[in-house]
Write a protein that holds these residues in place. Structure first.
Motif, PDB file in Angstrom:
ATOM      1  N   ASN A  39       0.788  -1.139   0.007  1.00  0.00           N
ATOM      2  CA  ASN A  39      -0.034   0.069   0.261  1.00  0.00           C
ATOM      3  C   ASN A  39       0.875   1.242   0.018  1.00  0.00           C
ATOM      4  N   GLY A  40       0.997   1.901  -1.166  1.00  0.00           N
ATOM      5  CA  GLY A  40       2.029   3.025  -1.375  1.00  0.00           C
ATOM      6  C   GLY A  40       3.291   2.487  -1.337  1.00  0.00           C
ATOM      7  N   ARG A  41       4.310   3.455  -1.413  1.00  0.00           N
ATOM      8  CA  ARG A  41       5.677   3.178  -1.708  1.00  0.00           C
ATOM      9  C   ARG A  41       6.611   2.743  -0.338  1.00  0.00           C
ATOM     10  N   MET A  42       7.304   1.703  -0.693  1.00  0.00           N
ATOM     11  CA  MET A  42       8.242   1.322   0.427  1.00  0.00           C
ATOM     12  C   MET A  42       9.390   2.105   0.824  1.00  0.00           C
ATOM     13  N   GLN A  43       9.571   2.459   1.977  1.00  0.00           N
ATOM     14  CA  GLN A  43      10.523   3.050   2.462  1.00  0.00           C
ATOM     15  C   GLN A  43      11.673   2.036   2.840  1.00  0.00           C
ATOM     16  N   ILE A  44      13.003   2.397   2.245  1.00  0.00           N
ATOM     17  CA  ILE A  44      14.043   1.357   2.594  1.00  0.00           C
ATOM     18  C   ILE A  44      14.868   1.874   3.673  1.00  0.00           C
ATOM     19  N   SER A  45      15.028   0.683   4.650  1.00  0.00           N
ATOM     20  CA  SER A  45      15.668   1.299   5.743  1.00  0.00           C
ATOM     21  C   SER A  45      17.098   0.465   5.705  1.00  0.00           C
ATOM     22  N   GLY A  46      17.701   0.852   6.743  1.00  0.00           N
ATOM     23  CA  GLY A  46      19.136   0.093   6.862  1.00  0.00           C
ATOM     24  C   GLY A  46      18.962  -1.432   6.954  1.00  0.00           C
ATOM     25  N   SER A  47      17.961  -1.737   7.655  1.00  0.00           N
ATOM     26  CA  SER A  47      17.947  -3.220   7.735  1.00  0.00           C
ATOM     27  C   SER A  47      17.427  -4.184   6.466  1.00  0.00           C
ATOM     28  N   ASP A  48      16.733  -3.049   5.701  1.00  0.00           N
ATOM     29  CA  ASP A  48      16.667  -3.672   4.370  1.00  0.00           C
ATOM     30  C   ASP A  48      17.670  -3.928   3.555  1.00  0.00           C
ATOM     31  N   ILE A  49      18.518  -2.859   3.507  1.00  0.00           N
ATOM     32  CA  ILE A  49      19.664  -3.121   2.820  1.00  0.00           C
ATOM     33  C   ILE A  49      20.582  -4.190   3.275  1.00  0.00           C
ATOM     34  N   HIS A  50      20.838  -4.403   4.685  1.00  0.00           N
ATOM     35  CA  HIS A  50      21.471  -5.553   5.019  1.00  0.00           C
ATOM     36  C   HIS A  50      20.875  -6.899   4.608  1.00  0.00           C
ATOM     37  N   LEU A  51      19.512  -7.192   4.738  1.00  0.00           N
ATOM     38  CA  LEU A  51      18.748  -8.271   4.185  1.00  0.00           C
ATOM     39  C   LEU A  51      19.031  -8.540   2.581  1.00  0.00           C
ATOM     40  N   LEU A  52      19.161  -7.368   1.845  1.00  0.00           N
ATOM     41  CA  LEU A  52      19.252  -7.609   0.515  1.00  0.00           C
ATOM     42  C   LEU A  52      20.807  -7.724   0.086  1.00  0.00           C
ATOM     43  N   THR A  53      21.645  -7.201   0.837  1.00  0.00           N
ATOM     44  CA  THR A  53      23.032  -7.598   0.758  1.00  0.00           C
ATOM     45  C   THR A  53      23.050  -9.266   0.970  1.00  0.00           C
ATOM     46  N   VAL A  54      22.561  -9.795   1.986  1.00  0.00           N
ATOM     47  CA  VAL A  54      22.573 -11.212   2.069  1.00  0.00           C
ATOM     48  C   VAL A  54      21.854 -11.916   1.010  1.00  0.00           C
ATOM     49  N   PHE A  55      20.886 -11.464   0.508  1.00  0.00           N
ATOM     50  CA  PHE A  55      20.041 -12.014  -0.585  1.00  0.00           C
ATOM     51  C   PHE A  55      21.116 -12.026  -1.861  1.00  0.00           C
ATOM     52  N   ASP A  56      21.665 -11.128  -2.044  1.00  0.00           N
ATOM     53  CA  ASP A  56      22.600 -10.719  -2.940  1.00  0.00           C
ATOM     54  C   ASP A  56      23.710 -11.808  -3.149  1.00  0.00           C
ATOM     55  N   CYS A  57      24.374 -11.917  -2.128  1.00  0.00           N
ATOM     56  CA  CYS A  57      25.431 -13.074  -1.899  1.00  0.00           C
ATOM     57  C   CYS A  57      24.871 -14.378  -1.941  1.00  0.00           C
ATOM     58  N   VAL A  58      23.578 -14.733  -1.331  1.00  0.00           N
ATOM     59  CA  VAL A  58      23.064 -16.169  -1.752  1.00  0.00           C
ATOM     60  C   VAL A  58      22.957 -16.440  -3.059  1.00  0.00           C
ATOM     61  N   VAL A  59      22.434 -15.134  -4.059  1.00  0.00           N
ATOM     62  CA  VAL A  59      22.226 -15.520  -5.493  1.00  0.00           C
ATOM     63  C   VAL A  59      23.354 -15.716  -6.081  1.00  0.00           C
ATOM     64  N   ARG A  60      24.488 -14.856  -5.704  1.00  0.00           N
ATOM     65  CA  ARG A  60      25.841 -14.998  -6.563  1.00  0.00           C
ATOM     66  C   ARG A  60      26.267 -16.197  -6.003  1.00  0.00           C
ATOM     67  N   ASN A  61      26.257 -16.884  -5.250  1.00  0.00           N
ATOM     68  CA  ASN A  61      26.820 -18.126  -4.779  1.00  0.00           C
ATOM     69  C   ASN A  61      25.814 -19.463  -5.087  1.00  0.00           C
ATOM     70  N   ASN A  62      24.630 -18.917  -5.573  1.00  0.00           N
ATOM     71  CA  ASN A  62      23.857 -20.114  -5.843  1.00  0.00           C
ATOM     72  C   ASN A  62      23.523 -20.727  -4.765  1.00  0.00           C
ATOM     73  N   GLY A  63      23.195 -20.534  -3.672  1.00  0.00           N
ATOM     74  CA  GLY A  63      22.488 -21.330  -2.477  1.00  0.00           C
ATOM     75  C   GLY A  63      23.065 -20.804  -1.353  1.00  0.00           C
ATOM     76  N   PHE A  64      22.447 -21.182  -0.081  1.00  0.00           N
ATOM     77  CA  PHE A  64      22.740 -20.848   1.054  1.00  0.00           C
ATOM     78  C   PHE A  64      23.928 -21.091   1.892  1.00  0.00           C
ATOM     79  N   SER A  65      24.314 -22.619   1.686  1.00  0.00           N
ATOM     80  CA  SER A  65      25.476 -23.258   2.303  1.00  0.00           C
ATOM     81  C   SER A  65      26.644 -22.500   1.333  1.00  0.00           C
ATOM     82  N   ALA A  66      26.785 -22.282   0.158  1.00  0.00           N
ATOM     83  CA  ALA A  66      27.759 -21.779  -0.604  1.00  0.00           C
ATOM     84  C   ALA A  66      28.157 -20.360  -0.381  1.00  0.00           C
TER      85      ALA A  66
END
Length: 338
Positions: A39-66
């Motif tokens: 509902n409306g635009r999302m305000q990106i917080s510092g914790s969001d950036i941290h979660l996105l950084t983790v997600f990026d690393c998982v995608v680049r390594n093609n999995g959680f373990s890697a």
């Protein structure tokens, strides 16, 4: 992006940071911020950036373990972070299980947005870091024409030193007539000028750098040449038309006897062209004439009383100047102190 800090009174204060995106990044971000369920635009917080950084690393390594070695986190912790991001966005980002790690369609979009966002943050961070203890800004320098052939002009060496010490400074070099240089510095159009100035104006600081020598020259087809070496031509030279520079002061112009067919030009390049025609004599900087002497197109006439040397000077406003101006001024002057 908005962050909160406190004022001296203890009340919260909002601080806004503006991020600049390319059209492609804006399109991805729009998709990211308008998923179903928002509902409306999302305000990106510092914790969001941290979660996105983790997600990026998982995608680049093609999995959680890697991704564990790079993140330094356990697999359950990484899984919890991805789950938290999915809950935050309200979308499924990836499939994990026996079939392995697989991104959903919206997961691909989120990953592209995450990469764009982190790239923008890194770029803006670099610019902010450049402000701390570094030189940044625009510096305009005006130089008289036909100076590039002068080996005594150590401006290229100063530019090199400036590029090393202050890489974020935007340096602009312009070729101008002496009076335009002085008026430009007085008006603030240029911060530094280099040249020889017959008609000085007040309020500026003039510092000698080196001396430029001028001699009398003619073209290889000039009719005075048969007399050279045969008889004294010190008086003969005034029987021919000369080409002068219009910005010379009256005192210098009075020292040269006039001829009804004399011509006046605005710069040294034009003067050289006129002398090369074989119809005019002219006082030229020796360094500028040398290439034409080597090719046989110009001839240096015997020393005359009109030959002269002029001081090449560095000019700035005679008042406190910004740090980048003082830095470049000192870099130029240091080339003559070695």
């Amino acid at each position: 992006m908005r962050n909160k800090s406190s004022t001296k009174s203890g009340r919260p204060r909002e601080v806004w940071i503006r991020l600049v995106y390319t059209p492609e990044q804006e399109n991805l971000l729009l998709q990211f911020l308008t998923f179903d369920g928002f509902n409306g635009r999302m305000q990106i917080s510092g914790s969001d950036i941290h979660l996105l950084t983790v997600f990026d690393c998982v995608v680049r390594n093609n999995g959680f373990s890697a991704a564990q070695p790079e993140l330094g986190l356990s697999q359950p912790t990484i899984s919890n972070h991805i789950t938290a991001l999915e809950e935050r966005l309200g979308v499924k980002l990836c499939q994990r299980g026996r079939r392995g790690f697989l991104l959903t369609d919206k997961g691909h979009i989120v990953h592209e947005v995450a990469q764009s966002l982190m790239g923008a943050l890194e770029e803006q961070s670099g610019l902010l870091s450049a402000l701390k203890g570094s030189f940044i800004g625009r510096l305009s320098v005006a130089v008289v024409d036909s100076s590039a052939t002068d080996t005594n002009l150590r401006l290229p060496e100063a530019i090199k030193a400036m590029a090393i010490q202050a890489p974020h400074v935007s340096l602009n070099i312009e070729i101008k007539q002496p009076q335009d240089i002085l008026s430009g510095i007085a008006a603030g159009t240029y911060q530094i000028g280099i040249g020889s100035f017959d008609n000085k104006i007040s309020g500026l600081r003039y510092e000698d750098l080196y001396t430029e020598s001028h001699s009398l020259y003619c073209g290889s087809t000039h009719s005075i040449l048969p007399d050279v070496g045969i008889r004294d031509i010190s008086e003969t030279i005034y029987e021919y038309p000369w080409v002068h520079r219009g910005y010379w002061n009256r005192q210098r112009q009075r020292q040269i006897r006039s001829h009804e067919h004399d011509r006046v030009v605005g710069d040294i390049e034009a003067q050289i062209i006129m002398v090369l025609s074989g119809q005019y004599l002219g006082l030229l900087p020796d360094h500028a004439a040398q290439v034409h002497i080597s090719s046989g197109r110009l001839t240096s006439l015997p020393p005359a009383s009109d030959n002269f040397s002029c001081p090449m000077q560095l000019v700035t406003r005679n008042s406190p100047q910004p740090k980048i101006v003082e830095l470049f001024r000192e870099l130029v002057k240091s080339q003559y102190e070695l």
